[in-house]
Design an enzyme around this catalytic site. Structure first.
Site, PDB file in Angstrom:
ATOM      1  N   GLY A   1      32.230  52.381  57.618  1.00 10.53           N
ATOM      2  CA  GLY A   1      31.757  51.004  57.579  1.00 10.53           C
ATOM      3  C   GLY A   1      32.777  50.129  58.285  1.00 10.53           C
TER       4      GLY A   1
ATOM      5  N   PHE B   1      30.453  34.415  47.339  1.00  9.85           N
ATOM      6  CA  PHE B   1      31.524  34.010  46.433  1.00  9.85           C
ATOM      7  C   PHE B   1      32.481  33.078  47.160  1.00  9.85           C
ATOM      8  CE2 PHE B   1      29.922  38.001  44.779  1.00  9.85           C
ATOM      9  CZ  PHE B   1      29.846  37.745  43.415  1.00  9.85           C
TER      10      PHE B   1
ATOM     11  N   TYR C   1      34.574  61.334  54.505  1.00  8.72           N
ATOM     12  CA  TYR C   1      33.702  60.989  55.642  1.00  8.72           C
ATOM     13  C   TYR C   1      33.087  62.278  56.187  1.00  8.72           C
ATOM     14  CZ  TYR C   1      35.813  56.331  55.838  1.00  8.72           C
ATOM     15  OH  TYR C   1      36.220  55.056  55.550  1.00  8.72           O
TER      16      TYR C   1
ATOM     17  N   THR D   1      33.893  52.077  49.223  1.00  8.14           N
ATOM     18  CA  THR D   1      32.453  52.329  49.145  1.00  8.14           C
ATOM     19  C   THR D   1      32.062  53.308  50.246  1.00  8.14           C
ATOM     20  OG1 THR D   1      31.947  50.464  50.610  1.00  8.14           O
ATOM     21  CG2 THR D   1      31.890  50.039  48.233  1.00  8.14           C
TER      22      THR D   1
ATOM     23  N   ARG E   1      22.023  43.294  39.418  1.00  2.00           N
ATOM     24  CA  ARG E   1      21.959  41.862  39.787  1.00  2.00           C
ATOM     25  C   ARG E   1      21.694  41.724  41.286  1.00  2.00           C
ATOM     26  NH1 ARG E   1      26.552  40.431  42.679  1.00  2.00           N
ATOM     27  NH2 ARG E   1      28.294  41.868  42.448  1.00  2.00           N
TER      28      ARG E   1
ATOM     29  N   GLU F   1      25.972  50.984  50.171  1.00  4.06           N
ATOM     30  CA  GLU F   1      27.344  51.445  49.943  1.00  4.06           C
ATOM     31  C   GLU F   1      27.556  51.834  48.492  1.00  4.06           C
ATOM     32  OE1 GLU F   1      29.987  48.304  50.846  1.00  4.06           O
ATOM     33  OE2 GLU F   1      28.905  47.692  52.631  1.00  4.06           O
TER      34      GLU F   1
ATOM     35  N   ASN G   1      29.628  54.613  52.747  1.00  4.79           N
ATOM     36  CA  ASN G   1      28.483  53.994  53.424  1.00  4.79           C
ATOM     37  C   ASN G   1      27.535  55.047  53.986  1.00  4.79           C
ATOM     38  OD1 ASN G   1      30.603  52.009  53.201  1.00  4.79           O
ATOM     39  ND2 ASN G   1      29.568  50.763  54.736  1.00  4.79           N
TER      40      ASN G   1
ATOM     41  N   ILE H   1      31.906  55.365  43.892  1.00  4.62           N
ATOM     42  CA  ILE H   1      31.857  56.391  42.853  1.00  4.62           C
ATOM     43  C   ILE H   1      32.987  56.106  41.862  1.00  4.62           C
ATOM     44  CG2 ILE H   1      31.884  58.878  42.384  1.00  4.62           C
ATOM     45  CD1 ILE H   1      31.004  59.337  45.263  1.00  4.62           C
TER      46      ILE H   1
HETATM   47  C1  LIG Z   1      29.126  47.164  42.914  1.00  3.09           C
HETATM   48  C2  LIG Z   1      29.236  46.349  44.159  1.00  3.09           C
HETATM   49  C3  LIG Z   1      28.803  45.030  44.154  1.00  3.09           C
HETATM   50  C4  LIG Z   1      28.890  44.253  45.299  1.00  3.09           C
HETATM   51  N1  LIG Z   1      28.452  42.949  45.273  1.00  3.09           N
HETATM   52  C5  LIG Z   1      28.533  42.182  46.375  1.00  3.09           C
HETATM   53  C6  LIG Z   1      28.064  40.817  46.383  1.00  3.09           C
HETATM   54  O1  LIG Z   1      27.541  40.309  45.380  1.00  3.09           O
HETATM   55  N2  LIG Z   1      28.200  40.101  47.517  1.00  3.09           N
HETATM   56  C7  LIG Z   1      28.761  40.626  48.666  1.00  3.09           C
HETATM   57  O2  LIG Z   1      28.872  39.917  49.645  1.00  3.09           O
HETATM   58  N3  LIG Z   1      29.189  41.913  48.698  1.00  3.09           N
HETATM   59  C8  LIG Z   1      29.092  42.699  47.585  1.00  3.09           C
HETATM   60  N4  LIG Z   1      29.531  43.997  47.619  1.00  3.09           N
HETATM   61  C9  LIG Z   1      29.842  44.599  48.907  1.00  3.09           C
HETATM   62  C10 LIG Z   1      31.266  44.469  49.361  1.00  3.09           C
HETATM   63  O3  LIG Z   1      31.398  43.246  50.023  1.00  3.09           O
HETATM   64  C11 LIG Z   1      31.443  45.651  50.327  1.00  3.09           C
HETATM   65  O4  LIG Z   1      31.516  46.808  49.575  1.00  3.09           O
HETATM   66  C12 LIG Z   1      32.612  45.500  51.223  1.00  3.09           C
HETATM   67  O5  LIG Z   1      32.289  44.546  52.190  1.00  3.09           O
HETATM   68  C13 LIG Z   1      32.992  46.822  51.896  1.00  3.09           C
HETATM   69  O6  LIG Z   1      32.318  47.024  53.078  1.00  3.09           O
HETATM   70  P1  LIG Z   1      32.627  48.270  54.019  1.00  3.09           P
HETATM   71  O7  LIG Z   1      32.172  49.513  53.344  1.00  3.09           O
HETATM   72  O8  LIG Z   1      31.819  48.020  55.253  1.00  3.09           O
HETATM   73  O9  LIG Z   1      34.089  48.300  54.264  1.00  3.09           O
HETATM   74  C14 LIG Z   1      29.446  44.801  46.492  1.00  3.09           C
HETATM   75  C15 LIG Z   1      29.877  46.137  46.490  1.00  3.09           C
HETATM   76  C16 LIG Z   1      29.787  46.912  45.343  1.00  3.09           C
HETATM   77  C17 LIG Z   1      30.267  48.326  45.384  1.00  3.09           C
HETATM   78  N1  LIG Z   2      35.665  56.609  44.549  1.00  2.00           N
HETATM   79  C1  LIG Z   2      35.226  56.489  45.823  1.00  2.00           C
HETATM   80  N2  LIG Z   2      33.989  56.001  46.088  1.00  2.00           N
HETATM   81  C2  LIG Z   2      33.556  55.872  47.361  1.00  2.00           C
HETATM   82  N3  LIG Z   2      34.283  56.241  48.457  1.00  2.00           N
HETATM   83  C3  LIG Z   2      35.518  56.749  48.264  1.00  2.00           C
HETATM   84  C4  LIG Z   2      36.044  56.899  46.943  1.00  2.00           C
HETATM   85  N4  LIG Z   2      37.295  57.439  47.039  1.00  2.00           N
HETATM   86  C5  LIG Z   2      37.530  57.622  48.349  1.00  2.00           C
HETATM   87  N5  LIG Z   2      36.472  57.217  49.109  1.00  2.00           N
HETATM   88  C6  LIG Z   2      36.463  57.286  50.578  1.00  2.00           C
HETATM   89  O1  LIG Z   2      36.627  55.951  51.047  1.00  2.00           O
HETATM   90  C7  LIG Z   2      35.647  55.653  52.045  1.00  2.00           C
HETATM   91  C8  LIG Z   2      35.200  54.213  51.950  1.00  2.00           C
HETATM   92  O2  LIG Z   2      36.224  53.268  52.086  1.00  2.00           O
HETATM   93  P1  LIG Z   2      35.867  51.848  52.679  1.00  2.00           P
HETATM   94  O3  LIG Z   2      37.137  51.063  52.634  1.00  2.00           O
HETATM   95  O4  LIG Z   2      34.650  51.302  52.026  1.00  2.00           O
HETATM   96  O5  LIG Z   2      35.612  52.170  54.181  1.00  2.00           O
HETATM   97  P2  LIG Z   2      34.287  52.099  55.084  1.00  2.00           P
HETATM   98  O6  LIG Z   2      34.190  50.688  55.545  1.00  2.00           O
HETATM   99  O7  LIG Z   2      34.540  53.059  56.211  1.00  2.00           O
HETATM  100  O8  LIG Z   2      33.127  52.487  54.228  1.00  2.00           O
HETATM  101  C9  LIG Z   2      34.486  56.580  51.758  1.00  2.00           C
HETATM  102  O9  LIG Z   2      33.729  56.856  52.925  1.00  2.00           O
HETATM  103  C10 LIG Z   2      35.168  57.824  51.192  1.00  2.00           C
HETATM  104  O10 LIG Z   2      35.488  58.718  52.264  1.00  2.00           O
HETATM  105 MG   LIG Z   3      32.467  51.298  52.591  1.00  2.00          MG
END
Ligand SMILES: Cc1cc2nc3c(=O)[nH]c(=O)nc-3n(C[C@H](O)[C@H](O)[C@H](O)COP(=O)(O)O)c2cc1C
Ligand SMILES: Nc1ncnc2c1ncn2[C@@H]1O[C@H](COP(=O)(O)OP(=O)(O)O)[C@@H](O)[C@H]1O
Ligand SMILES: [Mg+2]
Length: 155
Positions: free
Chosen positions: A15, A109, A91, A27, A104, A79, A29, A82
């Site tokens: 991501g 925010f 990955y 998270t 929700r 996303e 993705n 875990i």
């Molecule tokens: C349980 C959960 C709730 C989330 N809630 C919101 C939200 O309400 N608003 C928002 O903008 N992003 C929300 N996010 C998303 C985060 O902004 C997002 O995981 C973060 O931008 C990481 O993005 P990336 O995987 O591209 O790095 C949430 C993510 C999770 C896991």
């Molecule tokens: N508990 C976890 N839940 C989800 N992803 C995890 C966890 N622990 C490690 N990871 C690793 O972290 C990566 C996600 O990190 P993140 O910062 O969201 O990067 P990206 O923007 O590439 O998704 C996952 O793709 C996975 O390889």
């Molecule tokens: Mg992610």
């Protein structure tokens, strides 16, 4: 939501790298194709359920589906965080997800701190709800047993 529980699998792709770096909440993705195939009545928002990586153990999870209003993404994403500490990134591996319930809608925010505390609240709520008998049985679903067999790896 007629489609719950909803099951899906997909490859873990990169991501924006914000999950772990900025929020302290990684998270995994899914690719665009998995997101595009979501049924129309799975609305955007935050959900909870169960997840496993490849043939690994099944853990509690929270999943965010949508445009991340705080970051104003232009592409819809799905996303999964875990609720487990992994030794390394995964990955390229297959993520298996069973969505059990809705928490929700996605929100904007005022600060990163409020986004993080909302996500931490989601995690605590998910942990509680998944202990209910109706959700615990989903953990044992055949969907995850199939992921554990060798069929998926083709050998
Ligand atoms: C349980 C959960 C709730 C989330 N809630 C919101 C939200 O309400 N608003 C928002 O903008 N992003 C929300 N996010 C998303 C985060 O902004 C997002 O995981 C973060 O931008 C990481 O993005 P990336 O995987 O591209 O790095 C949430 C993510 C999770 C896991
Ligand atoms: N508990 C976890 N839940 C989800 N992803 C995890 C966890 N622990 C490690 N990871 C690793 O972290 C990566 C996600 O990190 P993140 O910062 O969201 O990067 P990206 O923007 O590439 O998704 C996952 O793709 C996975 O390889
Ligand atoms: Mg992610």
């Amino acid at each position: 939501m007629r489609h719950l529980p909803y099951f899906c699998r997909g490859e873990v792709v990169r991501g924006f790298g914000r999950g772990s770096k900025q929020l302290g909440i990684p998270t995994a993705n899914f690719p665009e194709q998995v997101v595009d195939n979501l049924p129309a009545d799975i609305s955007t928002g935050i959900y909870y359920g169960w997840a496993s990586v490849g043939s690994g153990d099944v853990h509690k999870m929270v999943v965010s589906i949508g445009w991340n209003p705080y970051y104003k993404n232009t592409k819809k994403s799905m996303e999964t965080h875990i609720i487990h500490t992994f030794k390394e990134d995964f990955y390229g591996e297959t993520l298996n997800v069973a969505i059990a319930g809705y928490l929700r809608p996605e929100k904007n925010f005022d600060s990163l701190e409020s986004l993080i505390s909302a996500i931490q609240g989601d995690i605590e709520e998910a942990k509680k709800r998944l202990d209910l008998p109706e959700h615990l049985k989903l953990k044992e679903d055949n969907f995850f047993q199939v992921s554990k067999s060798n069929i998926m790896n083709g050998h």
